[in-house]
Motif scaffolding. Structure first.
Motif, short mmCIF file in Angstrom:
data_model
loop_
_atom_site.label_atom_id
_atom_site.label_comp_id
_atom_site.label_asym_id
_atom_site.label_seq_id
_atom_site.Cartn_x
_atom_site.Cartn_y
_atom_site.Cartn_z
N PHE A 292 0.81 -1.22 0.00
CA PHE A 292 0.00 0.00 0.00
C PHE A 292 0.84 1.27 0.00
O PHE A 292 0.29 2.36 -0.08
CB PHE A 292 -0.96 -0.02 1.20
CG PHE A 292 -1.90 -1.19 1.14
CD1 PHE A 292 -3.08 -1.12 0.43
CD2 PHE A 292 -1.57 -2.39 1.76
CE1 PHE A 292 -3.93 -2.21 0.35
CE2 PHE A 292 -2.41 -3.49 1.69
CZ PHE A 292 -3.59 -3.40 0.97
N ARG A 293 2.16 1.12 0.05
CA ARG A 293 3.04 2.28 0.00
C ARG A 293 2.99 2.94 -1.37
O ARG A 293 3.23 4.13 -1.50
CB ARG A 293 4.48 1.86 0.35
CG ARG A 293 4.62 1.22 1.72
CD ARG A 293 4.51 2.24 2.86
NE ARG A 293 5.47 3.29 2.65
CZ ARG A 293 5.15 4.52 2.28
NH1 ARG A 293 3.89 4.88 2.15
NH2 ARG A 293 6.09 5.42 2.09
N GLN A 294 2.70 2.15 -2.42
CA GLN A 294 2.68 2.69 -3.78
C GLN A 294 1.60 3.74 -3.98
O GLN A 294 1.71 4.60 -4.86
CB GLN A 294 2.47 1.55 -4.77
CG GLN A 294 1.14 0.81 -4.58
CD GLN A 294 0.96 -0.36 -5.50
OE1 GLN A 294 1.12 -0.23 -6.70
NE2 GLN A 294 0.65 -1.53 -4.94
N PHE A 295 0.55 3.71 -3.17
CA PHE A 295 -0.57 4.62 -3.37
C PHE A 295 -0.32 6.00 -2.77
O PHE A 295 -1.02 6.95 -3.10
CB PHE A 295 -1.84 4.01 -2.79
CG PHE A 295 -2.17 2.66 -3.37
CD1 PHE A 295 -2.38 2.51 -4.72
CD2 PHE A 295 -2.22 1.54 -2.55
CE1 PHE A 295 -2.66 1.26 -5.26
CE2 PHE A 295 -2.50 0.29 -3.07
CZ PHE A 295 -2.71 0.16 -4.43
N ASP A 296 0.66 6.10 -1.88
CA ASP A 296 0.99 7.39 -1.26
C ASP A 296 2.41 7.28 -0.73
O ASP A 296 2.63 7.09 0.47
CB ASP A 296 0.00 7.68 -0.13
CG ASP A 296 0.19 9.07 0.47
OD1 ASP A 296 1.14 9.77 0.06
OD2 ASP A 296 -0.61 9.46 1.35
N PRO A 297 3.42 7.40 -1.60
CA PRO A 297 4.81 7.15 -1.19
C PRO A 297 5.32 8.01 -0.04
O PRO A 297 6.20 7.60 0.70
CB PRO A 297 5.60 7.43 -2.48
CG PRO A 297 4.63 7.19 -3.58
CD PRO A 297 3.30 7.66 -3.05
N THR A 298 4.77 9.20 0.13
CA THR A 298 5.21 10.07 1.23
C THR A 298 4.29 10.02 2.43
O THR A 298 4.45 10.79 3.37
CB THR A 298 5.34 11.52 0.74
OG1 THR A 298 4.08 11.96 0.21
CG2 THR A 298 6.41 11.63 -0.34
N ALA A 299 3.32 9.12 2.43
CA ALA A 299 2.41 8.88 3.56
C ALA A 299 1.66 10.14 3.97
O ALA A 299 1.46 10.41 5.17
CB ALA A 299 3.18 8.30 4.74
N GLU A 300 1.21 10.91 3.00
CA GLU A 300 0.43 12.11 3.31
C GLU A 300 -0.91 11.78 3.96
O GLU A 300 -1.54 12.64 4.57
CB GLU A 300 0.20 12.92 2.02
CG GLU A 300 1.46 13.44 1.36
CD GLU A 300 2.22 14.41 2.24
OE1 GLU A 300 1.56 15.21 2.92
OE2 GLU A 300 3.46 14.37 2.23
N TRP A 301 -1.35 10.54 3.81
CA TRP A 301 -2.62 10.15 4.41
C TRP A 301 -2.58 10.23 5.93
O TRP A 301 -3.62 10.40 6.57
CB TRP A 301 -2.98 8.72 3.99
CG TRP A 301 -2.04 7.66 4.50
CD1 TRP A 301 -0.92 7.19 3.89
CD2 TRP A 301 -2.13 6.95 5.74
NE1 TRP A 301 -0.29 6.23 4.64
CE2 TRP A 301 -1.02 6.06 5.80
CE3 TRP A 301 -3.03 6.96 6.80
CZ2 TRP A 301 -0.80 5.19 6.87
CZ3 TRP A 301 -2.81 6.09 7.88
CH2 TRP A 301 -1.72 5.23 7.90
N LEU A 302 -1.38 10.10 6.52
CA LEU A 302 -1.27 10.10 7.98
C LEU A 302 -1.24 11.54 8.48
O LEU A 302 -0.21 12.22 8.40
CB LEU A 302 0.00 9.35 8.40
CG LEU A 302 0.05 8.79 9.82
CD1 LEU A 302 1.29 7.92 10.01
CD2 LEU A 302 0.02 9.86 10.89
N THR A 303 -2.36 12.00 9.00
CA THR A 303 -2.45 13.39 9.46
C THR A 303 -2.77 13.51 10.94
O THR A 303 -2.60 14.58 11.52
CB THR A 303 -3.54 14.14 8.66
OG1 THR A 303 -4.79 13.44 8.82
CG2 THR A 303 -3.18 14.19 7.19
N ALA A 304 -3.27 12.44 11.57
CA ALA A 304 -3.67 12.55 12.97
C ALA A 304 -3.67 11.16 13.61
O ALA A 304 -3.84 10.15 12.94
CB ALA A 304 -5.05 13.19 13.10
N VAL A 305 -3.49 11.16 14.94
CA VAL A 305 -3.51 9.93 15.73
C VAL A 305 -4.48 10.11 16.88
O VAL A 305 -4.48 11.15 17.55
CB VAL A 305 -2.10 9.59 16.28
CG1 VAL A 305 -2.16 8.33 17.14
CG2 VAL A 305 -1.11 9.41 15.13
N SER A 306 -5.31 9.08 17.11
CA SER A 306 -6.24 9.10 18.23
C SER A 306 -5.96 7.90 19.11
O SER A 306 -5.91 6.76 18.63
CB SER A 306 -7.69 9.05 17.72
OG SER A 306 -8.59 8.93 18.80
#
Length: 394
Positions: A292-306
């Motif tokens: 799943f790294r190919q879909f967002d190589p810089t991991a911009e999806w990770l914006t918050a942690v709960s």
């Protein structure tokens, strides 16, 4: 293209590779035959059970990543690279031209689906030179859809056009002349040597005709024509059997990635989280399958942690990923207390793959359930917002 060179110099362990390939073959058979007896299935491929809970698109994405990896282990990585280049070249010349040919999963193509299902019954794997395995080779050879796709891809690349009806390859009764199609594809793709070599090796009209006409004998692990004009060893037959399987798998993989909806896949495949419990500089490791790294190589999806603490259990949700839970370890308590006040935490997204290395090779590994994984890549995401609930009540 899938390249399983990892972040360390540990050599690949051949036994672990074989185990993964066998598990994937067994899993693929189960998948192709309709995913029967789901409740009793043992999910032999690491990560597949977890991904099955994340939706059909995520499951297919992980399956195709592993399919490409298996083809790479079989020595066909260049074929996949060339297939992608072939499609890209066609798209530049004929925008949208590959859409039709690559739809190998058309719901109304019942003919193809039945032919394809036959490949997995009763035994899709090589069991030595025998009448059964020769029959399996012919069944693979006779599947029409891959041949049609290959003819269309050659025509689109060379002429920019394709004939959906394949009229020039049909006899008077309308049946496709597969030998004629094989000759056409085997003489094409000159700009793609790895693909051409695979197809020439995979599609042997002589072998197919001998078996189809029952004009052969097996003696001392050698297949020979009854008239003595042609023979090949068991290892040579196996090579063609394997090449034909690789050609089919490569086309199915190409078809899947060409039509994949990737809009919601970036946050899928998180199998676990890990804390670096340094009170002054804590870090959160997000362990995500490398597929799943190919879909967002810089991991911009990770914006918050709960984070929610309840009854000495910690539940963590990272952006759109599934919730992961674990015990509240003593060393984690002061870290979470600090993060609740600070409101931010440094995160690293660690791409992981099933570990294929010997136990005595030192490298970062993660034991998640019954399977072991190791690092494929690491993205330093930086500090993101964190919300911690329940720690003040402990």
């Amino acid at each position: 293209m899938v390249d399983l060179k990892l972040l360390h110099d540990c050599p690949i362990d051949a036994a672990r590779v074989r185990a993964l390939m066998n598990a994937w073959a067994r899993h693929e058979t189960w998948f192709q035959l309709g995913r029967l007896n789901l409740d009793a299935y043992d999910w032999p491929v690491p990560g597949s059970h977890e991904i099955a809970h994340e939706g059909e698109a995520a499951y297919i994405a992980y399956r195709d990543f592993l399919a490409a990896a298996i083809l790479s282990f079989d020595g066909h990585a260049l074929v996949l690279d060339e297939l992608q280049r072939l499609v890209a070249d066609i798209e530049r010349r004929v925008p949208g031209g590959v859409g039709g040919p690559l739809r190998m999963d058309e719901p109304d193509d019942t003919h193809f689906h039945q032919q394809w299902a036959n490949l997995f019954t009763p035994n899709p794997h090589w069991g030595g030179l025998s009448h059964e395995t020769l029959g399996a080779y012919v069944r693979k050879y006779e599947v029409e859809r891959p041949l049609r796709v290959l003819v269309w891809l050659r025509d689109l690349y060379e002429t920019g056009t394709r004939d959906p009806s394949l009229r020039r390859f049909r006899d008077k009764s309308g049946r496709l002349k597969k030998g004629m199609m094989v000759t056409h594809i085997s003489s094409g793709f000159k700009d793609f040597p790895a693909l051409r070599s695979l197809l020439v090796h995979a599609y042997s009209s002589r072998l197919r005709n001998l078996v189809g006409h029952n004009d052969y004998q097996i003696r001392d692990d050698v297949l020979a024509a009854l008239d003595g004009t042609w023979a090949c060893t068991a290892s040579e037959v196996f090579g063609r059997f394997q090449a034909l399987s690789a050609a089919h798998n490569a086309l199915v993989w190409l078809s899947s990635i060409a039509h994949q909806d990737t809009t919601e896949l970036a946050a899928r495949g998180v199998l676990g989280i890990g804390w670096i419990p340094d009170v002054t500089n804590p870090r959160l490791l997000v362990l995500q399958l490398a597929a799943f790294r190919q879909f967002d190589p810089t991991a911009e999806w990770l914006t918050a942690v709960s984070v929610t603490v309840n009854d000495n259990r910690v539940a963590t949700i990272v952006s759109g990923a599934r919730e992961r839970t674990g015990p509240l370890l003593p060393e984690l308590r002061p870290v979470l207390t600090r993060l609740a006040k600070v409101g931010g935490v440094a995160c690293e997204v660690v791409g992981i793959v099933p570990c294929l290395h010997a136990d005595d090779c030192e490298h970062h590994t993660y034991q998640l359930g019954q399977h072991r994984y190791c690092e494929f890549d690491v993205v330093h995401r930086g500090v993101v917002t964190i919300n911690v609930q329940g720690i003040d009540n402990m």
